[in-house]
Structures are given as C-alpha cells and as structure tokens.
Design an enzyme around this catalytic site. Structure first.
Site, PDB file in Angstrom:
ATOM      1  N   SER A  44       0.880 -61.024  29.983  1.00  0.00           N
ATOM      2  CA  SER A  44       0.900 -60.663  31.411  1.00  0.00           C
ATOM      3  C   SER A  44       0.010 -61.602  32.204  1.00  0.00           C
ATOM      4  CB  SER A  44       0.390 -59.231  31.597  1.00  0.00           C
ATOM      5  OG  SER A  44       0.856 -58.418  30.552  1.00  0.00           O
ATOM      6  N   SER A  46      -1.412 -64.556  30.683  1.00  0.00           N
ATOM      7  CA  SER A  46      -1.764 -65.708  29.849  1.00  0.00           C
ATOM      8  C   SER A  46      -0.528 -66.412  29.328  1.00  0.00           C
ATOM      9  CB  SER A  46      -2.570 -65.210  28.638  1.00  0.00           C
ATOM     10  OG  SER A  46      -1.866 -64.115  28.057  1.00  0.00           O
ATOM     11  N   LYS A  63      -5.010 -70.256  24.360  1.00  0.00           N
ATOM     12  CA  LYS A  63      -4.603 -69.218  25.311  1.00  0.00           C
ATOM     13  C   LYS A  63      -5.146 -69.637  26.676  1.00  0.00           C
ATOM     14  CE  LYS A  63      -4.863 -64.162  25.648  1.00  0.00           C
ATOM     15  NZ  LYS A  63      -5.062 -62.966  24.808  1.00  0.00           N
ATOM     16  N   ASP A 113      -7.348 -69.649  16.302  1.00  0.00           N
ATOM     17  CA  ASP A 113      -6.545 -69.937  15.105  1.00  0.00           C
ATOM     18  C   ASP A 113      -5.072 -69.944  15.514  1.00  0.00           C
ATOM     19  OD1 ASP A 113      -8.162 -70.144  12.798  1.00  0.00           O
ATOM     20  OD2 ASP A 113      -8.503 -67.974  12.812  1.00  0.00           O
ATOM     21  N   ALA A 115      -1.523 -68.900  14.612  1.00  0.00           N
ATOM     22  CA  ALA A 115      -0.800 -68.005  13.690  1.00  0.00           C
ATOM     23  C   ALA A 115       0.677 -68.380  13.823  1.00  0.00           C
ATOM     24  CB  ALA A 115      -1.028 -66.556  14.096  1.00  0.00           C
ATOM     25  N   GLU A 119       4.859 -62.733  14.920  1.00  0.00           N
ATOM     26  CA  GLU A 119       4.363 -61.350  14.901  1.00  0.00           C
ATOM     27  C   GLU A 119       4.977 -60.561  13.744  1.00  0.00           C
ATOM     28  OE1 GLU A 119       4.169 -61.083  19.819  1.00  0.00           O
ATOM     29  OE2 GLU A 119       5.456 -59.704  18.706  1.00  0.00           O
ATOM     30  N   ASP A 158      -5.657 -50.970  20.259  1.00  0.00           N
ATOM     31  CA  ASP A 158      -4.231 -51.209  20.537  1.00  0.00           C
ATOM     32  C   ASP A 158      -3.547 -51.839  19.327  1.00  0.00           C
ATOM     33  OD1 ASP A 158      -2.282 -52.938  23.131  1.00  0.00           O
ATOM     34  OD2 ASP A 158      -1.907 -51.118  21.959  1.00  0.00           O
TER      35      ASP A 158
HETATM   36  N1  LIG Z   1      -3.282 -67.170  17.973  1.00  0.00           N
HETATM   37  C1  LIG Z   1      -1.961 -67.168  18.219  1.00  0.00           C
HETATM   38  N2  LIG Z   1      -1.118 -67.908  17.470  1.00  0.00           N
HETATM   39  C2  LIG Z   1       0.207 -67.886  17.687  1.00  0.00           C
HETATM   40  N3  LIG Z   1       0.800 -67.158  18.657  1.00  0.00           N
HETATM   41  C3  LIG Z   1       0.001 -66.404  19.441  1.00  0.00           C
HETATM   42  C4  LIG Z   1      -1.400 -66.366  19.265  1.00  0.00           C
HETATM   43  N4  LIG Z   1      -1.934 -65.526  20.200  1.00  0.00           N
HETATM   44  C5  LIG Z   1      -0.898 -65.060  20.922  1.00  0.00           C
HETATM   45  N5  LIG Z   1       0.259 -65.570  20.477  1.00  0.00           N
HETATM   46  C6  LIG Z   1       1.593 -65.252  20.998  1.00  0.00           C
HETATM   47  O1  LIG Z   1       1.600 -65.513  22.403  1.00  0.00           O
HETATM   48  C7  LIG Z   1       2.138 -64.409  23.118  1.00  0.00           C
HETATM   49  C8  LIG Z   1       1.187 -64.032  24.228  1.00  0.00           C
HETATM   50  O2  LIG Z   1       0.015 -63.537  23.639  1.00  0.00           O
HETATM   51  P1  LIG Z   1      -1.179 -63.026  24.570  1.00  0.00           P
HETATM   52  O3  LIG Z   1      -2.210 -62.423  23.685  1.00  0.00           O
HETATM   53  O4  LIG Z   1      -1.564 -64.077  25.520  1.00  0.00           O
HETATM   54  O5  LIG Z   1      -0.497 -61.908  25.488  1.00  0.00           O
HETATM   55  P2  LIG Z   1      -0.072 -60.482  24.961  1.00  0.00           P
HETATM   56  O6  LIG Z   1      -1.315 -59.746  24.540  1.00  0.00           O
HETATM   57  O7  LIG Z   1       1.022 -60.617  23.973  1.00  0.00           O
HETATM   58  O8  LIG Z   1       0.544 -59.849  26.249  1.00  0.00           O
HETATM   59  P3  LIG Z   1      -0.238 -58.860  27.172  1.00  0.00           P
HETATM   60  O9  LIG Z   1      -1.410 -59.638  27.692  1.00  0.00           O
HETATM   61  O10 LIG Z   1       0.771 -58.495  28.190  1.00  0.00           O
HETATM   62  O11 LIG Z   1      -0.650 -57.705  26.270  1.00  0.00           O
HETATM   63  C9  LIG Z   1       2.330 -63.269  22.143  1.00  0.00           C
HETATM   64  O12 LIG Z   1       3.703 -63.016  22.035  1.00  0.00           O
HETATM   65  C10 LIG Z   1       1.823 -63.747  20.838  1.00  0.00           C
HETATM   66  O13 LIG Z   1       2.787 -63.531  19.832  1.00  0.00           O
END
Ligand SMILES: Nc1ncnc2c1ncn2[C@@H]1O[C@H](COP(=O)(O)OP(=O)(O)OP(=O)(O)O)[C@@H](O)[C@H]1O
Ligand SMILES: O=C(O)[C@@H]1CCC(=O)N(CCc2ccc(Cl)cc2)[C@H]1c1ccccc1Cl
Length: 325
Positions: A44, A46, A63, A113, A115, A119, A158
């Site tokens: 939302s 980022s 991020k 890191d 990933a 998911e 969460d």
């Molecule tokens: N460390 C990471 N490595 C790989 N992909 C990531 C990583 N962190 C986040 N992502 C992917 O990027 C997307 C956005 O993640 P982010 O944490 O920014 O927002 P979110 O928590 O998914 O959304 P919201 O903020 O609405 O809860 C997610 O779908 C997640 O799968």
C-alpha cells in the site's frame, strides 16, 4: 556505537588520515551503490525492487517508500516500528534481515534479504494443500522464527501465509513487521524473561494507548477482537490457523465478509475436513483456544507428537526443504 545497537548499518569502513589516525565508520550506502532490477511486488505504501550491490554483487530486496505518501496516510509510525523491529531481529535465518536504511529527498529505502521464492501463500494456492511432511517442515520453521521474535520481545500480530516468504532454497523468511508490537525490555522480577508467552493476557498488551491495528480478518485472535489486546499467544493463534490452512487448503475461519468471519472466531465456529490428519488436528485444537493463556506454549508445541522426530535449532535450517508436491 550508536549505529551498532541500531543494527541498521552492518558494515563498517576504516579510514586512516595523513597523521595515521584511523577512524572506523559505519558504511553509508546510498541509491548509487545499487543496480536496481525487477519489481518484486507492491504494497500500500511501498514498492519492493530486486537490487544488486555494485561493490560485492550481492543481491537484495530494497523496499522503497514514498515520504509524501507515508506522511499523507499518517503511516510514519509504521515505518519507525518496522525499522525498530527489524533492528531487533538480526540473528535468525527465518526472519527477513535489514542490512541498511538510507533515504533521498523523495524516498526511504530498506535494504533487506532477497526472498526470491515468493510467498508461501502463492505456493499453497498452486498446490491446493500441503502433505504432512511439508506442513511439518514449514510449520517448524515458522514456529522457530516466532519463538525467536517472542524471545526478542516482538509480537508479529499479522502472521499469515502471505507474510511468510521463501528464499532461493525454499526456506522461510518472515516479513512485514510494520504492524508488530515491541514489548518493553523484559522486567527481571519474575517475569517470564525467556520470551515464552507467560499466558498473562496483558503480556505485551497495548495498555498504554488505544490499539489502532487489527490484523487480517481470517487470522485475527479472539482477544484482539474482544479486548483489543494482542499478546504473544495471539501469534500462536495465527500459527494454529496456518497449520490448519496448509493441510486443509483454506483457513479455519472464513465467511462471506469480515464481520461474519469475526463472529465465527469469537464463537470458535470451525470444523475439520474429513481426512484431516489426527496429530495435526490435536495440535490445532490446542492452539485455537479462546483463552490466550490456555493455548499451547511454544516449547509444548515443539514437543507435540505432530512434530515428532523434528530436528529443532540449527539443523532445522541446514536441512534441505522438502519437495513441494
Ligand atoms: N524481502 C523480500 N523479498 C522478496 N519479495 C518481497 C520482500 N519483501 C516484500 N516482498 C514482496 O513485495 C510485495 C510488497 O511487500 P511490502 O511488504 O512492501 O507490502 P505488503 O506488506 O505486502 O503490503 P501492505 O503494505 O499493503 O501490507 C509483497 O507482495 C511481497 O511478496
Ligand atoms: O532510523 C533510521 O534508519 C533513519 C534515521 C534518520 C531518518 O531521518 N530516518 C527517516 C525518518 C523518516 C520517517 C518517515 C518519513 Cl515519511 C520521513 C523520514 C530513518 C530512516 C531512514 C531510511 C529508511 C527508514 C528510516 Cl526509519
């Protein structure tokens, strides 16, 4: 020393000036130190991008948050909570690690890191449901990571398959700490300082200010709905929902809308599909308990017969992830 306890900058650089005076300073990274690649996902507030460090060619997930958007949406508090929790959770393979933070005039950057396995939710959706071996392995890695978080005084609040990411070897990397609860450092006098849920429902309760955050409907604990209080045992409720969902292919409490889902949770209105494995059923029944202090604590979960034979500790993280079939 200040930066060390913040844990944000893990690297240091040494500079010796003309007079031979050496100073050690934290490495200051910036946008120009990275080659940015594909977009891994959007949140939302980022955008997460793959990036390579131009010096050591290491790959990271960065991020990026837009400052104006964060301020407009009044989310500055979440940014600081995410930074503070990630700075506390630096020594566990199951938690996405924060290496650096930096900013420019428009954005904030968290270097994390990578990933690259996506998911856990995505894998679960593709397969429909997991077999017992995969559920034991992913359940064990999630539980081990939650135990570490709790020992460091952090409640995730969460937990759900969407926030359990997978690395390139398909091992767990838990993310999304912006809505976590950080407990005051454990008090020495008789408090359960091992980080185990003392079952005391005020353990980690946000008694000092109104709780503004409720997790994702399907995984929210009854105490959060009833008393607006999250405690460590709230993460164990979510863990129970995740174990159920991995084996059943759907979460235990799911209704047409959030309100009806909350009704089901408060009434403990759920049932097991035919063929749900007996040992897993017994474990889930000891976690999906309305009274937080009556939920199985972490150490008892680890010794539950569903996890019989599981190697905990370092060997859990060294073994090969089971093939997801
Ligand atoms: N460390 C990471 N490595 C790989 N992909 C990531 C990583 N962190 C986040 N992502 C992917 O990027 C997307 C956005 O993640 P982010 O944490 O920014 O927002 P979110 O928590 O998914 O959304 P919201 O903020 O609405 O809860 C997610 O779908 C997640 O799968
Ligand atoms: O704690 C830190 O790592 C620094 C400390 C110095 C600093 O100014 N920031 C940014 C603070 C901030 C938070 C939200 C907005 Cl919208 C703007 C600035 C922090 C920061 C920088 C980059 C990325 C995240 C954060 Cl919290």
């Amino acid at each position: 020393e200040e930066w060390k306890e913040r844990g944000a900058a893990v690297g240091t650089q040494r500079e010796t000036d003309a007079s031979g005076q050496t100073t050690v300073r934290p490495i200051k990274k910036g946008v120009k130190d990275f080659n940015f690649g594909r977009t891994l996902g959007e949140g939302s507030y980022s955008t997460v991008l793959a990036a390579t460090d131009r010096q050591n060619l290491k790959e990271y997930a960065i991020k990026v948050l837009d400052k104006r958007h964060i301020i407009k949406e009044k989310k500055v508090k979440y940014v600081n909570i995410e930074r503070d929790t990630l700075n506390r959770l630096t020594e566990h393979p199951g938690i996405v690690r924060l290496y650096y933070t930096f900013q420019d005039e428009r954005s904030l950057y968290f270097v994390l890191d990578l990933a690259s396995g996506g998911e856990l939710l995505g894998v679960l959706k593709k397969l429909g449901s997991f077999d017992i071996e995969c559920t034991r392995f992913y359940g064990a890695e999630i539980l081990d990571s939650v135990a570490y978080m709790h020992s460091r005084g952090v409640i995730h609040r969460d937990l759900k398959p969407e926030n359990v990411l997978l690395d390139s070897n398909m091992h767990v990397k838990i993310t999304d700490f912006g809505t976590a609860k950080i407990l005051p450092d454990p008090r020495p006098n008789g408090r359960n300082v091992t980080g185990e849920p003392s079952g005391d429902p005020t353990d980690g309760a946000e008694t000092d200010r109104a709780v503004s955050f409720v997790g994702t409907a399907e995984y929210v604990s009854p105490e959060l709905l009833r008393d607006k209080n999250a405690c460590k045992a709230s993460d164990l409720w979510a863990f129970g929902c995740i174990i159920y969902q991995l084996l059943a292919g759907r979460p235990p409490f799911k209704a047409a809308n959030e309100y009806l889902t909350f009704q089901k949770i408060l009434a403990l209105d759920y049932s097991f599909p035919d063929g749900f494995p007996e040992d897993a059923r017994d474990l889930v029944e000891r976690l999906l308990v309305l009274e937080p202090s009556n939920r199985l604590p972490v150490e008892h979960i680890k010794s539950h017969r569903f996890f019989d034979g599981m190697q905990w500790g370092k060997s859990l993280w060294r073994q090969k992830a089971p093939r997801l079939s």
